[in-house]
Design a protein around this motif. Structure first.
Motif, PDB file in Angstrom:
ATOM      1  N   GLN A 147       0.837  -1.206   0.000  1.00 65.76           N
ATOM      2  CA  GLN A 147       0.000   0.000   0.000  1.00 65.76           C
ATOM      3  C   GLN A 147       0.874   1.259   0.000  1.00 65.76           C
ATOM      4  OE1 GLN A 147      -3.683  -0.392   1.178  1.00 65.76           O
ATOM      5  NE2 GLN A 147      -3.880   1.586   0.149  1.00 65.76           N
ATOM      6  N   ALA A 148       1.952   1.227   0.786  1.00 63.89           N
ATOM      7  CA  ALA A 148       2.843   2.394   0.869  1.00 63.89           C
ATOM      8  C   ALA A 148       3.492   2.658  -0.489  1.00 63.89           C
ATOM      9  CB  ALA A 148       3.911   2.181   1.933  1.00 63.89           C
ATOM     10  N   ALA A 149       3.891   1.575  -1.173  1.00 65.46           N
ATOM     11  CA  ALA A 149       4.512   1.751  -2.498  1.00 65.46           C
ATOM     12  C   ALA A 149       3.516   2.408  -3.443  1.00 65.46           C
ATOM     13  CB  ALA A 149       4.982   0.400  -3.042  1.00 65.46           C
ATOM     14  N   GLN A 150       2.275   1.911  -3.428  1.00 69.71           N
ATOM     15  CA  GLN A 150       1.250   2.496  -4.309  1.00 69.71           C
ATOM     16  C   GLN A 150       1.004   3.965  -3.962  1.00 69.71           C
ATOM     17  OE1 GLN A 150      -2.853   0.850  -5.523  1.00 69.71           O
ATOM     18  NE2 GLN A 150      -3.329   2.107  -3.736  1.00 69.71           N
ATOM     19  N   GLU A 151       0.822   4.254  -2.669  1.00 67.12           N
ATOM     20  CA  GLU A 151       0.488   5.630  -2.276  1.00 67.12           C
ATOM     21  C   GLU A 151       1.624   6.591  -2.587  1.00 67.12           C
ATOM     22  OE1 GLU A 151      -2.508   6.275  -1.809  1.00 67.12           O
ATOM     23  OE2 GLU A 151      -3.016   4.154  -1.709  1.00 67.12           O
ATOM     24  N   ALA A 152       2.857   6.069  -2.613  1.00 65.82           N
ATOM     25  CA  ALA A 152       4.002   6.929  -2.943  1.00 65.82           C
ATOM     26  C   ALA A 152       4.100   7.177  -4.441  1.00 65.82           C
ATOM     27  CB  ALA A 152       5.285   6.299  -2.414  1.00 65.82           C
ATOM     28  N   GLY A 153       3.338   6.417  -5.238  1.00 66.00           N
ATOM     29  CA  GLY A 153       3.324   6.682  -6.681  1.00 66.00           C
ATOM     30  C   GLY A 153       3.736   5.522  -7.557  1.00 66.00           C
ATOM     31  N   ALA A 154       4.047   4.344  -6.959  1.00 75.04           N
ATOM     32  CA  ALA A 154       4.458   3.195  -7.783  1.00 75.04           C
ATOM     33  C   ALA A 154       3.344   2.827  -8.761  1.00 75.04           C
ATOM     34  CB  ALA A 154       4.790   1.993  -6.897  1.00 75.04           C
ATOM     35  N   PHE A 155       3.737   2.475 -10.010  1.00 70.74           N
ATOM     36  CA  PHE A 155       2.719   2.134 -11.025  1.00 70.74           C
ATOM     37  C   PHE A 155       2.392   0.649 -11.016  1.00 70.74           C
ATOM     38  CE2 PHE A 155       5.156  -0.108 -14.275  1.00 70.74           C
ATOM     39  CZ  PHE A 155       6.459   0.309 -14.035  1.00 70.74           C
ATOM     40  N   ALA A 156       3.191  -0.143 -10.295  1.00 75.26           N
ATOM     41  CA  ALA A 156       2.952  -1.588 -10.164  1.00 75.26           C
ATOM     42  C   ALA A 156       3.807  -2.056  -8.993  1.00 75.26           C
ATOM     43  CB  ALA A 156       3.359  -2.328 -11.439  1.00 75.26           C
ATOM     44  N   VAL A 157       3.451  -3.207  -8.429  1.00 75.50           N
ATOM     45  CA  VAL A 157       4.206  -3.703  -7.277  1.00 75.50           C
ATOM     46  C   VAL A 157       4.469  -5.202  -7.435  1.00 75.50           C
ATOM     47  CG1 VAL A 157       4.238  -3.942  -4.757  1.00 75.50           C
ATOM     48  CG2 VAL A 157       3.097  -1.979  -5.772  1.00 75.50           C
ATOM     49  N   VAL A 158       5.749  -5.576  -7.392  1.00 73.68           N
ATOM     50  CA  VAL A 158       6.115  -6.997  -7.400  1.00 73.68           C
ATOM     51  C   VAL A 158       5.898  -7.561  -5.998  1.00 73.68           C
ATOM     52  CG1 VAL A 158       8.065  -8.616  -7.583  1.00 73.68           C
ATOM     53  CG2 VAL A 158       7.816  -6.777  -9.264  1.00 73.68           C
ATOM     54  N   LEU A 159       5.249  -8.740  -5.942  1.00 74.19           N
ATOM     55  CA  LEU A 159       5.059  -9.448  -4.669  1.00 74.19           C
ATOM     56  C   LEU A 159       5.872 -10.731  -4.760  1.00 74.19           C
ATOM     57  CD1 LEU A 159       1.133  -9.199  -4.383  1.00 74.19           C
ATOM     58  CD2 LEU A 159       2.851  -7.586  -3.508  1.00 74.19           C
ATOM     59  N   GLU A 160       6.930 -10.842  -3.965  1.00 72.55           N
ATOM     60  CA  GLU A 160       7.798 -12.025  -4.067  1.00 72.55           C
ATOM     61  C   GLU A 160       7.664 -12.897  -2.828  1.00 72.55           C
ATOM     62  OE1 GLU A 160      11.765 -11.398  -5.524  1.00 72.55           O
ATOM     63  OE2 GLU A 160      12.380 -13.437  -5.013  1.00 72.55           O
ATOM     64  N   MET A 161       7.459 -14.182  -3.052  1.00 74.96           N
ATOM     65  CA  MET A 161       7.360 -15.198  -1.997  1.00 74.96           C
ATOM     66  C   MET A 161       6.433 -14.767  -0.854  1.00 74.96           C
ATOM     67  SD  MET A 161      11.214 -16.787  -2.015  1.00 74.96           S
ATOM     68  CE  MET A 161      10.906 -18.034  -0.792  1.00 74.96           C
ATOM     69  N   VAL A 162       5.183 -14.589  -1.255  1.00 72.03           N
ATOM     70  CA  VAL A 162       4.125 -14.162  -0.338  1.00 72.03           C
ATOM     71  C   VAL A 162       3.027 -15.219  -0.409  1.00 72.03           C
ATOM     72  CG1 VAL A 162       2.340 -12.395  -0.047  1.00 72.03           C
ATOM     73  CG2 VAL A 162       4.652 -11.700  -0.670  1.00 72.03           C
ATOM     74  N   PRO A 163       2.400 -15.601   0.714  1.00 70.29           N
ATOM     75  CA  PRO A 163       1.326 -16.602   0.635  1.00 70.29           C
ATOM     76  C   PRO A 163       0.223 -16.172  -0.337  1.00 70.29           C
ATOM     77  CG  PRO A 163       1.884 -16.136   2.920  1.00 70.29           C
ATOM     78  CD  PRO A 163       2.639 -15.135   2.084  1.00 70.29           C
ATOM     79  N   THR A 164      -0.356 -17.157  -1.015  1.00 69.88           N
ATOM     80  CA  THR A 164      -1.375 -16.893  -2.038  1.00 69.88           C
ATOM     81  C   THR A 164      -2.493 -15.981  -1.526  1.00 69.88           C
ATOM     82  OG1 THR A 164      -0.927 -18.989  -3.117  1.00 69.88           O
ATOM     83  CG2 THR A 164      -3.089 -18.047  -3.525  1.00 69.88           C
ATOM     84  N   ALA A 165      -2.982 -16.258  -0.317  1.00 70.52           N
ATOM     85  CA  ALA A 165      -4.129 -15.490   0.189  1.00 70.52           C
ATOM     86  C   ALA A 165      -3.749 -14.037   0.442  1.00 70.52           C
ATOM     87  CB  ALA A 165      -4.659 -16.127   1.472  1.00 70.52           C
ATOM     88  N   VAL A 166      -2.524 -13.821   0.893  1.00 74.89           N
ATOM     89  CA  VAL A 166      -2.085 -12.442   1.171  1.00 74.89           C
ATOM     90  C   VAL A 166      -1.921 -11.689  -0.152  1.00 74.89           C
ATOM     91  CG1 VAL A 166      -0.273 -11.026   2.224  1.00 74.89           C
ATOM     92  CG2 VAL A 166      -0.939 -13.197   3.292  1.00 74.89           C
ATOM     93  N   ALA A 167      -1.325 -12.365  -1.151  1.00 76.17           N
ATOM     94  CA  ALA A 167      -1.152 -11.726  -2.469  1.00 76.17           C
ATOM     95  C   ALA A 167      -2.512 -11.406  -3.087  1.00 76.17           C
ATOM     96  CB  ALA A 167      -0.340 -12.626  -3.390  1.00 76.17           C
TER      97      ALA A 167
END
Ligand code: KIV
Length: 294
Positions: free
Chosen positions: A198-218
């Motif tokens: 959320q912080a990455a998005q609010e700071a202006g990121a146009f996309a966010v990579v999610l690496e090795m995160v449980p399926t439900a959290v992603a």
């Protein structure tokens, strides 16, 4: 937490151009893929692939195939330069690779990783490094690791006209602090990964990579964010998926991470070709008359 600048680069770009209506993957147009196209794909619910690339042949091929986003990852450290981890690779080493990928593509959006030590100290340090990638390599965006911890960096770059891809969950540049390659965000730690994304998005990121995160959290993050999520070891519910190309195509030997699926056997094909060449030379079969000059 940093709040989104109203006129961040990604938001302006998303509002400012008209996205293709058709598929992002191998779409009909040969124009460059833009941030707005990725955003439009999220709205359509269309998943898309991203691959790493570090050289002209893979970049040209993936571009022709219609892979919409290519990442000149700091994974070049352990997939090109022979290091054990992503930590040693430098900006000076990555820029020529990124330049070659940009020169070899007509359509793909090319993103370069900011290497370890080149952006964490301050937003100004991140700005200087990112500007080098934009000017010297001609990339269209940069990626940096960290959510809350590097939100100020993302905010300065985005507001200044440099599109930023975030990267949260397991962040390889912090592997020592994280005690190795481990899934991030299990149980109560899920909230931290959600907050980072959320912080990455609010700071202006146009996309966010999610690496090795449980399926439900992603899945939860993907639903929550306006911008696309790109999974690697984050299950099937992300908006996009990324793999290191040598893993995807079966060039790398040894034990692969659980999240890799091999779609080819380049190692086998290359071994056979090299062995046949060596045998032909030994047996005097190569070069034949047709490979020789009068
Ligand atoms: O450097 C890299 O290749 C990456 C991806 C695998 C996400 O960061």
């Amino acid at each position: 937490m940093t709040t989104a600048p109203q006129s961040s680069a990604s938001q302006a770009a998303i509002r400012g151009s008209s996205p293709e209506a058709a598929s992002l993957y191998g779409g009909p147009s040969s124009r460059r893929v833009r941030l707005a196209d990725l955003q439009a794909a999220k709205h359509r619910g269309e998943r898309w692939p991203m691959l790493t690339s570090y050289d002209q042949y893979t970049a040209g091929l993936f571009d022709e195939l219609g892979i919409p986003v290519l990442l000149v990852g700091d994974s070049a450290s352990n997939n090109v330069f022979g290091n054990e981890t992503s930590l040693p690779v430098t900006t000076d080493e990555l820029i020529p690779l990124a330049r070659s990928v940009v020169r070899s593509t007509r359509r793909a959006l090319v993103v370069a990783d900011l290497p370890f030590g080149s952006y964490e100290a301050s937003p100004q340090q991140a700005w200087s490094t990112a500007v080098r990638f934009m000017k010297e390599a001609g990339v269209h965006a940069v990626k940096l690791e960290g959510g809350i911890s590097n939100a100020a960096q993302i905010e300065l770059l985005s507001a200044g006209g440099i599109p930023v891809m975030g990267h949260v969950g397991f962040t390889p540049q912090r592997e020592h602090v994280l005690s190795g390659y481990r899934v991030q965000g299990r149980d109560h730690a899920a909230e931290q990964v959600v907050a980072d994304a959320q912080a990455a998005q609010e700071a202006g990121a146009f996309a966010v990579v999610l690496e090795m995160v449980p399926t439900a959290v992603a899945a939860r993050i993907t639903q929550k964010l306006r911008v696309p999520t790109i999974g690697i070891g984050a299950g099937p519910d992300c908006d996009a998926q990324v793999l290191v190309w040598q893993d995807m195509a079966g060039l790398r030997g040894g034990k692969l991470p659980r999240f890799v699926k091999q779609y080819g056997d380049l190692r086998g094909a290359l071994s056979t070709a090299a062995q046949r060449f060596a045998e032909d030379v030994r047996d005097g079969v190569f070069p034949a008359a047709e490979h020789s000059f009068e």
